[in-house]
Design a protein around this motif. Structure first.
Motif, PDB file in Angstrom:
ATOM      1  N   VAL A   1      -6.348   0.072   0.721  1.00 11.51           N
ATOM      2  CA  VAL A   1      -5.834  -0.563  -0.486  1.00 11.51           C
ATOM      3  C   VAL A   1      -5.113  -1.833  -0.063  1.00 11.51           C
ATOM      4  CG1 VAL A   1      -4.413  -0.296  -2.559  1.00 11.51           C
ATOM      5  CG2 VAL A   1      -5.573   1.709  -1.563  1.00 11.51           C
ATOM      6  N   LEU A   2      -5.394  -2.927  -0.766  1.00  9.38           N
ATOM      7  CA  LEU A   2      -4.699  -4.192  -0.540  1.00  9.38           C
ATOM      8  C   LEU A   2      -3.715  -4.360  -1.690  1.00  9.38           C
ATOM      9  CD1 LEU A   2      -4.657  -6.589   1.438  1.00  9.38           C
ATOM     10  CD2 LEU A   2      -6.189  -7.802  -0.144  1.00  9.38           C
ATOM     11  N   VAL A   3      -2.418  -4.513  -1.324  1.00  7.60           N
ATOM     12  CA  VAL A   3      -1.341  -4.562  -2.309  1.00  7.60           C
ATOM     13  C   VAL A   3      -0.655  -5.907  -2.198  1.00  7.60           C
ATOM     14  CG1 VAL A   3       0.751  -3.433  -3.161  1.00  7.60           C
ATOM     15  CG2 VAL A   3      -1.058  -2.064  -2.092  1.00  7.60           C
ATOM     16  N   SER A   4      -0.375  -6.500  -3.329  1.00 12.23           N
ATOM     17  CA  SER A   4       0.300  -7.804  -3.347  1.00 12.23           C
ATOM     18  C   SER A   4       1.774  -7.652  -2.993  1.00 12.23           C
ATOM     19  CB  SER A   4       0.159  -8.443  -4.732  1.00 12.23           C
ATOM     20  OG  SER A   4       0.914  -7.707  -5.686  1.00 12.23           O
ATOM     21  N   ILE A   5       2.407  -8.814  -2.770  1.00 15.44           N
ATOM     22  CA  ILE A   5       3.843  -8.802  -2.482  1.00 15.44           C
ATOM     23  C   ILE A   5       4.594  -8.189  -3.650  1.00 15.44           C
ATOM     24  CG2 ILE A   5       5.841 -10.283  -2.053  1.00 15.44           C
ATOM     25  CD1 ILE A   5       4.016 -10.012   0.304  1.00 15.44           C
ATOM     26  N   GLU A   6       4.055  -8.394  -4.858  1.00 20.29           N
ATOM     27  CA  GLU A   6       4.702  -7.846  -6.052  1.00 20.29           C
ATOM     28  C   GLU A   6       4.377  -6.359  -6.236  1.00 20.29           C
ATOM     29  OE1 GLU A   6       2.750 -10.491  -6.050  1.00 20.29           O
ATOM     30  OE2 GLU A   6       4.272 -12.079  -6.129  1.00 20.29           O
ATOM     31  N   GLU A   7       3.719  -5.748  -5.243  1.00 21.66           N
ATOM     32  CA  GLU A   7       3.389  -4.322  -5.234  1.00 21.66           C
ATOM     33  C   GLU A   7       2.427  -3.948  -6.353  1.00 21.66           C
ATOM     34  OE1 GLU A   7       6.815  -1.847  -4.962  1.00 21.66           O
ATOM     35  OE2 GLU A   7       7.686  -2.925  -3.259  1.00 21.66           O
TER      36      GLU A   7
ATOM     37  N   GLU B   1       1.468 -12.384   2.959  1.00 27.73           N
ATOM     38  CA  GLU B   1       0.827 -12.599   1.672  1.00 27.73           C
ATOM     39  C   GLU B   1       0.590 -11.303   0.905  1.00 27.73           C
ATOM     40  OE1 GLU B   1       0.206 -15.424   0.360  1.00 27.73           O
ATOM     41  OE2 GLU B   1       0.555 -16.782   2.050  1.00 27.73           O
ATOM     42  N   ALA B   2       0.424 -10.186   1.630  1.00 28.62           N
ATOM     43  CA  ALA B   2       0.089  -8.916   0.970  1.00 28.62           C
ATOM     44  C   ALA B   2       0.350  -7.763   1.945  1.00 28.62           C
ATOM     45  CB  ALA B   2      -1.367  -8.924   0.504  1.00 28.62           C
ATOM     46  N   TRP B   3       0.077  -6.528   1.432  1.00 29.04           N
ATOM     47  CA  TRP B   3       0.209  -5.318   2.249  1.00 29.04           C
ATOM     48  C   TRP B   3      -1.155  -4.659   2.388  1.00 29.04           C
ATOM     49  CZ3 TRP B   3       4.774  -4.440   4.542  1.00 29.04           C
ATOM     50  CH2 TRP B   3       5.915  -4.968   3.965  1.00 29.04           C
ATOM     51  N   ILE B   4      -1.474  -4.252   3.599  1.00 27.82           N
ATOM     52  CA  ILE B   4      -2.704  -3.504   3.858  1.00 27.82           C
ATOM     53  C   ILE B   4      -2.316  -2.041   4.061  1.00 27.82           C
ATOM     54  CG2 ILE B   4      -4.679  -3.184   5.388  1.00 27.82           C
ATOM     55  CD1 ILE B   4      -4.418  -6.125   6.154  1.00 27.82           C
ATOM     56  N   THR B   5      -2.910  -1.130   3.270  1.00 26.00           N
ATOM     57  CA  THR B   5      -2.679   0.308   3.464  1.00 26.00           C
ATOM     58  C   THR B   5      -3.987   0.963   3.849  1.00 26.00           C
ATOM     59  OG1 THR B   5      -3.110   0.892   1.161  1.00 26.00           O
ATOM     60  CG2 THR B   5      -0.872   0.259   1.700  1.00 26.00           C
ATOM     61  N   VAL B   6      -3.926   1.827   4.844  1.00 25.86           N
ATOM     62  CA  VAL B   6      -5.107   2.521   5.355  1.00 25.86           C
ATOM     63  C   VAL B   6      -4.807   4.012   5.337  1.00 25.86           C
ATOM     64  CG1 VAL B   6      -6.764   2.728   7.243  1.00 25.86           C
ATOM     65  CG2 VAL B   6      -5.584   0.550   6.833  1.00 25.86           C
ATOM     66  N   GLY B   7      -5.733   4.823   4.802  1.00 26.07           N
ATOM     67  CA  GLY B   7      -5.502   6.252   4.702  1.00 26.07           C
ATOM     68  C   GLY B   7      -6.644   7.088   5.214  1.00 26.07           C
ATOM     69  N   PHE B   8      -6.288   8.281   5.738  1.00 29.62           N
ATOM     70  CA  PHE B   8      -7.259   9.264   6.210  1.00 29.62           C
ATOM     71  C   PHE B   8      -6.967  10.593   5.515  1.00 29.62           C
ATOM     72  CE2 PHE B   8      -7.184   6.120   9.511  1.00 29.62           C
ATOM     73  CZ  PHE B   8      -8.473   6.062  10.009  1.00 29.62           C
TER      74      PHE B   8
END
Length: 555
Positions: A108-114, A171-178
């Protein structure tokens, strides 16, 4: 072989030790069984703890792997260029491509504004708030801007990491899940030989498990809402599993890794050992049975004889004697048995003698020292206590009521006498004769007698009927002993001291006094009481007048 009889009982006792050996063997068998099970459980607990540590290392390794992959993605020029287009479909395609490369289950790519920019699982659409802001908050608190945790997506647990996308600024947040599923826990069973399940006890759900279908369903059924700390037992399909919980940090309801090992599987080697010990035990039991048969044959006859004579003694027949033609310890036992019968006969004779004594509380003293049964001269304080108003009471009440009140009075007086160390010699109708100094002597017997008399006067107020008491006390030499017939004895005292005490009690009515004592008693009491001289009285049987005194309470 069975006709052989050892010459000494000591040899027979050695045979008994063979039986004792079997007892020790049985105890050893039980102790071995208990120790084996305890050791097996300790091994299981140790292996479960190792499994928990392995799980923690596995999750930590995966976390490091994901963070490194995320860092590569965050630094990838093509990804940064795609992100610069701000086109969600293009970004999503690039994001999904990288997800497959690192074999992740979600990105999931999340913006600075979440808010969500792209979600490979399409759980959230473009512009929707990111559903797990606590994970980003944890990253903001980290110096490197990275964080990891367990969260639920559509009811399934995921291990997620979050790290910043720098292009070149944040610029953003990268979330990676398993997913934490059966594939994730399967290697743990190989490494630890334990069954591993990921559960949420509050909802009773099993998210992942190495257990097979029926066992997995049974686990959901027996799973407690609160898992105990430390090891605990769970019953699954009639098998006992020793279990250990390992908490996994996450969001919302707690999730645990439940490590389980079947106890019977670990106990199998010990059960084989117990089978061998059981065979040895059976062999030893047969050997002991043969030895016990020999011992019983040698002991049966004399023991039967001893039993028959013991029953005769139980019936009170002490004249029987045990005759055993043996020179070993059993022969000595028969001799001791005969001595015991003689001693019991002597004990009953003494007991019958004591039963004839008026006051049973002196029994121990009579047995502990020699007393001249024909009589002995000694210093005694004699008390006579008579009830006033008894005749009038008898005229106005029924005989049963009179007897009840008389017994009540005598009970109270007897308790007071015994409390002061006196002995009731006899009851004479409504009167009591008490002794202080025979058969038990105390150095202050006169003082005890006077104190007893004063307390008796006070105690009479507690009885019914308004009865009054008159008491006479004298101290002097008497002859104390057992008197009567050979079949019925009475321990009492005789002499002028007794007669004078009775006369002094009669004088109380002439002087309106409750208690009168002689000069001998007064002198023996010393300063323990204040005495008032009442009169010098001529008493029947005495030429010289007798001085009588009335005692007051202790000064």
């Amino acid at each position: 072989m069975f006709g052989w009889r050892p010459r000494t009982f000591r040899t027979e006792l050695l045979l008994v030790f063979l039986g004792l050996f079997l007892v020790v063997q049985t105890v050893g068998f039980v102790v071995t069984q208990v120790a084996s099970e305890r050791n097996a459980r300790a091994q299981i607990e140790e292996s479960l703890a190792v499994a928990g540590e392995t799980l923690a290392r596995l999750m930590a390794d995966r976390e490091r792997h994901v963070i490194e992959a995320g860092r590569l993605l965050a630094g990838d020029f093509a990804f940064k260029a795609t992100f610069a287009t701000r086109e969600p479909p293009t970004i999503l395609s690039m994001l999904d491509n990288h997800r497959r490369r690192i074999e992740a289950d979600s990105m999931v790519l999340v913006s600075i504004e979440e808010t969500t920019i792209a979600d490979t699982l399409r759980i959230t659409e473009f512009g929707e708030p990111f559903g797990h802001p606590w994970l980003i908050d944890r990253a903001l608190d980290d110096d490197a801007g990275e964080a990891a945790g367990v969260l639920f997506l559509e009811g399934r647990p995921f291990q997620f990491i979050v790290l910043p996308l720098l292009a070149p600024l944040h610029e953003a947040w990268i979330t990676v899940g398993f997913r934490l599923d059966d594939t994730f826990v399967a290697p743990l069973k190989t490494l630890s030989r334990a069954e591993v399940s990921l559960v949420t006890p509050t909802s009773g759900r099993v998210h992942a498990s190495t257990l097979e279908g029926p066992a997995r369903s049974a686990l959901e059924y027996v799973l407690p809402e609160t898992l105990p700390t430390g090891s605990f037992a769970l019953e699954l399909q009639d098998r006992e599993f020793l279990s250990l919980r390992v908490p996994i940090a996450g969001e919302g309801e707690p999730i645990y890794a439940l490590m389980m090992r079947p106890v019977d599987e670990v106990l199998a080697p010990y059960h084989r050992l117990q089978t061998i010990l059981g065979a040895l035990f059976a062999i030893g039991l047969l050997a002991a049975a043969a030895g016990a048969a020999m011992l019983a044959r040698g002991l049966a006859r004399p023991l039967v004889s001893l039993t028959q004579h013991a029953r005769s003694i139980a019936r009170g027949d002490y004249a029987q004697r045990v005759d055993l033609d043996r020179r070993d310890e059993l022969g000595e036992l028969a001799s001791a048995f005969n001595d015991m019968a003689h001693g019991l006969a002597e004990r009953d004779r003494v007991r019958n003698l004591l039963g004839m004594v008026v006051s049973p509380q002196i029994a121990d003293e009579l047995l502990s020292r020699e007393i001249q049964l024909g009589g002995e001269e000694r210093e005694v304080t004699v008390m006579f206590a008579d009830c006033r108003g008894y005749t009038a009471m008898s005229e106005n009440l029924a005989p049963a009521e009179v007897l009840g009140r008389l017994n009540e009075m005598l009970t109270v007086l007897t308790e007071v006498i015994e409390r002061h160390g006196g002995v009731v010699d006899k009851y004479i109708g409504d009167a009591v004769m008490a002794l202080f100094g025979a058969p038990l002597a105390n150095p202050d017997d006169p003082v005890r007698a006077v104190a007893c008399a004063l307390e008796m006067m006070s105690a009479m107020h507690e009885t019914r009927g308004g009865l009054q008491l008159s008491i006479g006390i004298n101290t002097g030499r008497v002859v104390a002993g057992n008197m009567g017939s050979t079949r019925r004895l009475n321990y009492t005292v005789i002499g002028d001291t007794v007669n004078l005490a009775s006369r002094v009690e009669s004088l109380t009515r002439n002087y309106d006094a409750d208690v009168l004592v002689t000069a001998a008693t007064r002198d023996a009491c010393g300063d323990a009481f204040d005495f008032r001289h009442v009169d010098s009285v001529a008493v029947k049987g005495r030429a010289a007048p007798v001085d009588v005194y009335e005692p007051n309470k202790p000064s």
